[in-house]
Write a protein that holds these residues in place. Structure first.
Motif, PDB file in Angstrom:
ATOM      1  N   MET A 132      -1.893   3.694   0.642  1.00 38.98           N
ATOM      2  CA  MET A 132      -0.706   2.947   1.065  1.00 38.98           C
ATOM      3  C   MET A 132      -1.067   1.501   1.394  1.00 38.98           C
ATOM      4  O   MET A 132      -2.170   1.237   1.876  1.00 38.98           O
ATOM      5  CB  MET A 132      -0.100   3.581   2.326  1.00 38.98           C
ATOM      6  N   PRO A 133      -0.126   0.591   1.168  1.00 37.93           N
ATOM      7  CA  PRO A 133      -0.365  -0.786   1.634  1.00 37.93           C
ATOM      8  C   PRO A 133      -0.583  -0.780   3.145  1.00 37.93           C
ATOM      9  O   PRO A 133       0.001   0.026   3.860  1.00 37.93           O
ATOM     10  CB  PRO A 133       0.951  -1.505   1.275  1.00 37.93           C
ATOM     11  N   ARG A 134      -1.410  -1.689   3.616  1.00 35.39           N
ATOM     12  CA  ARG A 134      -1.769  -1.713   5.039  1.00 35.39           C
ATOM     13  C   ARG A 134      -0.572  -1.981   5.952  1.00 35.39           C
ATOM     14  O   ARG A 134      -0.596  -1.632   7.126  1.00 35.39           O
ATOM     15  CB  ARG A 134      -2.854  -2.748   5.301  1.00 35.39           C
ATOM     16  N   ASP A 135       0.476  -2.601   5.405  1.00 36.13           N
ATOM     17  CA  ASP A 135       1.620  -2.915   6.255  1.00 36.13           C
ATOM     18  C   ASP A 135       2.575  -1.728   6.443  1.00 36.13           C
ATOM     19  O   ASP A 135       3.538  -1.826   7.187  1.00 36.13           O
ATOM     20  CB  ASP A 135       2.380  -4.132   5.719  1.00 36.13           C
ATOM     21  N   ILE A 136       2.307  -0.608   5.786  1.00 33.02           N
ATOM     22  CA  ILE A 136       3.127   0.589   5.988  1.00 33.02           C
ATOM     23  C   ILE A 136       2.481   1.441   7.075  1.00 33.02           C
ATOM     24  O   ILE A 136       1.331   1.863   6.952  1.00 33.02           O
ATOM     25  CB  ILE A 136       3.304   1.393   4.690  1.00 33.02           C
ATOM     26  N   LYS A 137       3.225   1.667   8.130  1.00 31.76           N
ATOM     27  CA  LYS A 137       2.727   2.450   9.266  1.00 31.76           C
ATOM     28  C   LYS A 137       2.836   3.936   8.936  1.00 31.76           C
ATOM     29  O   LYS A 137       3.891   4.412   8.520  1.00 31.76           O
ATOM     30  CB  LYS A 137       3.548   2.112  10.507  1.00 31.76           C
ATOM     31  N   ILE A 138       1.735   4.669   9.132  1.00 32.66           N
ATOM     32  CA  ILE A 138       1.688   6.105   8.852  1.00 32.66           C
ATOM     33  C   ILE A 138       1.479   6.850  10.166  1.00 32.66           C
ATOM     34  O   ILE A 138       0.486   6.637  10.863  1.00 32.66           O
ATOM     35  CB  ILE A 138       0.554   6.445   7.874  1.00 32.66           C
ATOM     36  N   LEU A 139       2.420   7.730  10.489  1.00 36.33           N
ATOM     37  CA  LEU A 139       2.341   8.521  11.716  1.00 36.33           C
ATOM     38  C   LEU A 139       2.227   9.991  11.336  1.00 36.33           C
ATOM     39  O   LEU A 139       3.141  10.541  10.709  1.00 36.33           O
ATOM     40  CB  LEU A 139       3.596   8.305  12.568  1.00 36.33           C
ATOM     41  N   PRO A 140       1.119  10.654  11.685  1.00 34.11           N
ATOM     42  CA  PRO A 140       0.984  12.077  11.344  1.00 34.11           C
ATOM     43  C   PRO A 140       1.991  12.934  12.111  1.00 34.11           C
ATOM     44  O   PRO A 140       2.290  12.663  13.268  1.00 34.11           O
ATOM     45  CB  PRO A 140      -0.453  12.414  11.745  1.00 34.11           C
ATOM     46  N   CYS A 141       2.498  13.931  11.418  1.00 32.09           N
ATOM     47  CA  CYS A 141       3.495  14.834  12.002  1.00 32.09           C
ATOM     48  C   CYS A 141       3.240  16.213  11.395  1.00 32.09           C
ATOM     49  O   CYS A 141       3.750  16.522  10.330  1.00 32.09           O
ATOM     50  CB  CYS A 141       4.895  14.315  11.658  1.00 32.09           C
TER      51      CYS A 141
END
Length: 196
Positions: free
Chosen positions: A147-156
Protein backbone atom coordinates in the motif's frame (compact mmCIF):
# COMPACT_ATOMS: atom_id res chain seq x y z
CA UNK A 1 39.73 -34.74 16.02
CA UNK A 2 39.09 -35.64 12.40
CA UNK A 3 37.74 -33.19 9.84
CA UNK A 4 34.56 -35.23 9.52
CA UNK A 5 33.82 -34.91 13.24
CA UNK A 6 34.41 -31.14 13.12
CA UNK A 7 31.88 -30.81 10.27
CA UNK A 8 29.37 -32.92 12.20
CA UNK A 9 29.80 -30.76 15.32
CA UNK A 10 29.45 -27.55 13.27
CA UNK A 11 26.37 -28.91 11.49
CA UNK A 12 24.82 -30.02 14.79
CA UNK A 13 25.51 -26.60 16.34
CA UNK A 14 23.96 -24.89 13.30
CA UNK A 15 20.86 -27.10 13.58
CA UNK A 16 20.55 -26.29 17.31
CA UNK A 17 20.90 -22.54 16.67
CA UNK A 18 18.33 -22.73 13.85
CA UNK A 19 15.94 -24.73 16.04
CA UNK A 20 16.33 -22.24 18.91
CA UNK A 21 15.80 -19.31 16.52
CA UNK A 22 12.77 -20.99 14.97
CA UNK A 23 11.24 -21.86 18.35
CA UNK A 24 11.84 -18.33 19.67
CA UNK A 25 10.57 -16.82 16.44
CA UNK A 26 7.49 -18.99 16.48
CA UNK A 27 6.59 -18.05 20.06
CA UNK A 28 7.18 -14.38 19.20
CA UNK A 29 4.99 -14.76 16.10
CA UNK A 30 2.24 -16.40 18.18
CA UNK A 31 2.42 -13.56 20.73
CA UNK A 32 2.11 -10.97 17.94
CA UNK A 33 -0.87 -12.82 16.45
CA UNK A 34 -2.49 -12.99 19.86
CA UNK A 35 -1.95 -9.27 20.57
CA UNK A 36 -3.37 -8.28 17.16
CA UNK A 37 -6.41 -10.40 17.94
CA UNK A 38 -7.15 -8.34 21.04
CA UNK A 39 -7.09 -4.92 19.38
CA UNK A 40 -10.63 -3.54 19.06
CA UNK A 41 -11.63 -2.47 15.57
CA UNK A 42 -11.50 1.30 15.17
CA UNK A 43 -13.01 3.27 12.28
CA UNK A 44 -11.71 4.11 8.82
CA UNK A 45 -12.82 5.07 5.32
CA UNK A 46 -13.12 1.42 4.31
CA UNK A 47 -13.27 -2.00 5.87
CA UNK A 48 -11.27 -4.42 3.70
CA UNK A 49 -12.45 -7.97 4.26
CA UNK A 50 -10.15 -10.75 3.08
CA UNK A 51 -12.41 -13.65 2.18
CA UNK A 52 -11.46 -17.23 2.82
CA UNK A 53 -12.38 -17.58 6.48
CA UNK A 54 -15.68 -17.93 8.27
CA UNK A 55 -17.28 -14.92 9.97
CA UNK A 56 -15.21 -12.39 8.04
CA UNK A 57 -17.89 -11.05 5.68
CA UNK A 58 -20.47 -10.92 8.45
CA UNK A 59 -18.12 -8.99 10.75
CA UNK A 60 -17.27 -6.60 7.93
CA UNK A 61 -20.96 -5.95 7.32
CA UNK A 62 -21.48 -5.19 11.03
CA UNK A 63 -18.70 -2.58 10.83
CA UNK A 64 -20.29 -1.04 7.74
CA UNK A 65 -23.72 -0.98 9.37
CA UNK A 66 -22.49 0.58 12.63
CA UNK A 67 -20.63 3.36 10.79
CA UNK A 68 -17.08 2.19 11.47
CA UNK A 69 -16.48 2.41 7.70
CA UNK A 70 -18.22 4.11 4.76
CA UNK A 71 -17.21 1.45 2.23
CA UNK A 72 -16.76 -2.31 2.49
CA UNK A 73 -14.35 -4.01 0.10
CA UNK A 74 -14.74 -7.80 -0.07
CA UNK A 75 -11.47 -9.01 -1.56
CA UNK A 76 -11.03 -12.46 -3.06
CA UNK A 77 -14.68 -13.16 -3.78
CA UNK A 78 -15.54 -16.12 -6.00
CA UNK A 79 -16.18 -15.03 -9.60
CA UNK A 80 -19.70 -16.50 -9.52
CA UNK A 81 -20.68 -14.82 -6.24
CA UNK A 82 -22.85 -11.74 -5.91
CA UNK A 83 -24.08 -9.72 -2.94
CA UNK A 84 -27.26 -11.76 -2.60
CA UNK A 85 -25.42 -15.08 -2.48
CA UNK A 86 -22.91 -13.74 0.04
CA UNK A 87 -25.36 -12.00 2.36
CA UNK A 88 -28.48 -14.06 1.60
CA UNK A 89 -30.58 -11.11 0.38
CA UNK A 90 -30.23 -9.26 3.70
CA UNK A 91 -28.80 -5.96 2.40
CA UNK A 92 -30.57 -2.64 2.06
CA UNK A 93 -30.12 -0.64 -1.16
CA UNK A 94 -27.88 1.84 0.67
CA UNK A 95 -25.63 -0.97 1.92
CA UNK A 96 -25.45 -2.51 -1.55
CA UNK A 97 -24.14 0.78 -2.91
CA UNK A 98 -21.33 0.82 -0.33
CA UNK A 99 -19.94 -2.66 -0.97
CA UNK A 100 -17.28 -3.39 -3.57
CA UNK A 101 -16.56 -6.96 -4.68
CA UNK A 102 -13.00 -7.81 -5.77
CA UNK A 103 -13.26 -10.98 -7.84
CA UNK A 104 -9.73 -10.82 -9.28
CA UNK A 105 -7.52 -11.73 -6.32
CA UNK A 106 -6.82 -15.32 -5.36
CA UNK A 107 -4.17 -14.85 -2.64
CA UNK A 108 -3.29 -12.45 0.17
CA UNK A 109 -0.66 -10.82 -2.04
CA UNK A 110 -3.17 -10.28 -4.85
CA UNK A 111 -5.74 -9.03 -2.31
CA UNK A 112 -3.31 -6.21 -1.49
CA UNK A 113 -2.64 -5.46 -5.18
CA UNK A 114 -6.35 -5.26 -6.06
CA UNK A 115 -7.32 -3.33 -2.93
CA UNK A 116 -4.55 -0.80 -3.61
CA UNK A 117 -6.17 0.01 -6.96
CA UNK A 118 -9.66 0.23 -5.45
CA UNK A 119 -8.45 2.51 -2.64
CA UNK A 120 -6.78 4.84 -5.17
CA UNK A 121 -9.79 4.94 -7.52
CA UNK A 122 -12.18 5.68 -4.66
CA UNK A 123 -9.77 8.14 -2.99
CA UNK A 124 -9.90 6.28 0.33
CA UNK A 125 -7.17 7.11 2.84
CA UNK A 126 -7.63 4.56 5.62
CA UNK A 127 -8.72 0.96 6.02
CA UNK A 128 -9.68 -1.54 8.62
CA UNK A 129 -7.93 -4.71 7.47
CA UNK A 130 -10.26 -7.49 8.53
CA UNK A 131 -9.18 -11.13 8.54
CA UNK A 132 -8.84 -14.04 10.95
CA UNK A 133 -6.47 -13.54 13.87
CA UNK A 134 -4.05 -16.25 12.75
CA UNK A 135 -3.85 -14.68 9.27
CA UNK A 136 -3.40 -11.08 10.45
CA UNK A 137 0.42 -10.90 10.86
CA UNK A 138 1.03 -12.03 7.25
CA UNK A 139 -1.86 -10.02 5.81
CA UNK A 140 -0.82 -6.84 7.61
CA UNK A 141 2.82 -7.30 6.56
CA UNK A 142 1.92 -7.75 2.87
CA UNK A 143 -0.55 -4.86 2.87
CA UNK A 144 1.98 -2.53 4.50
CA UNK A 145 4.56 -3.49 1.88
CA UNK A 146 2.21 -2.91 -1.07
CA UNK A 147 0.00 0.00 0.00
CA UNK A 148 1.08 3.60 -0.49
CA UNK A 149 2.52 4.98 2.75
CA UNK A 150 -0.22 7.59 3.00
CA UNK A 151 -2.94 4.93 3.39
CA UNK A 152 -3.50 4.15 7.06
CA UNK A 153 -3.92 0.42 7.80
CA UNK A 154 -5.63 -0.61 11.03
CA UNK A 155 -5.73 -4.35 11.84
CA UNK A 156 -9.14 -5.71 12.74
CA UNK A 157 -9.10 -9.45 13.37
CA UNK A 158 -12.05 -11.76 13.87
CA UNK A 159 -12.37 -15.10 15.62
CA UNK A 160 -12.99 -18.13 13.47
CA UNK A 161 -14.31 -21.51 14.62
CA UNK A 162 -11.34 -23.45 13.24
CA UNK A 163 -8.76 -21.56 15.33
CA UNK A 164 -8.58 -20.95 19.09
CA UNK A 165 -6.80 -17.62 19.73
CA UNK A 166 -6.49 -18.35 23.45
CA UNK A 167 -5.15 -21.91 23.04
CA UNK A 168 -3.23 -21.63 19.76
CA UNK A 169 -0.90 -24.46 20.84
CA UNK A 170 -3.72 -27.02 21.03
CA UNK A 171 -5.10 -29.29 18.32
CA UNK A 172 -5.45 -28.00 14.77
CA UNK A 173 -4.73 -24.43 15.87
CA UNK A 174 -1.02 -25.20 16.25
CA UNK A 175 -0.76 -26.53 12.70
CA UNK A 176 -2.68 -23.57 11.28
CA UNK A 177 -0.42 -21.13 13.13
CA UNK A 178 2.75 -22.97 12.11
CA UNK A 179 1.70 -22.83 8.44
CA UNK A 180 1.10 -19.08 8.80
CA UNK A 181 4.49 -18.68 10.48
CA UNK A 182 6.23 -20.34 7.53
CA UNK A 183 4.26 -18.33 4.95
CA UNK A 184 4.95 -15.09 6.83
CA UNK A 185 8.72 -15.64 6.77
CA UNK A 186 8.65 -16.73 3.14
CA UNK A 187 7.14 -13.34 2.32
CA UNK A 188 9.64 -11.52 4.56
CA UNK A 189 12.46 -13.30 2.70
CA UNK A 190 10.80 -12.66 -0.67
CA UNK A 191 10.41 -8.92 -0.06
CA UNK A 192 13.92 -8.66 1.44
CA UNK A 193 15.48 -10.32 -1.60
CA UNK A 194 13.32 -8.43 -4.08
CA UNK A 195 11.62 -11.59 -5.30
CA UNK A 196 8.10 -10.40 -4.51
Amino acid sequence: MSGKKVYIIIAAAAVLVLAAFTATGFVSFAARMSSLGRVPCASADAVVVLTGGRNRAEEGLKLLKNGSARIMILSGVNRDADLDSIFLNSLSNAERGNIVLDKESTSTYLNAVEVRGIMRRMRLNSMLLLTSGYHMPRAEYIFRKLMPRDIKILPCSVATPNFDMERWWAGDSLMILFAEFVKYYLFVAGFSLGLV
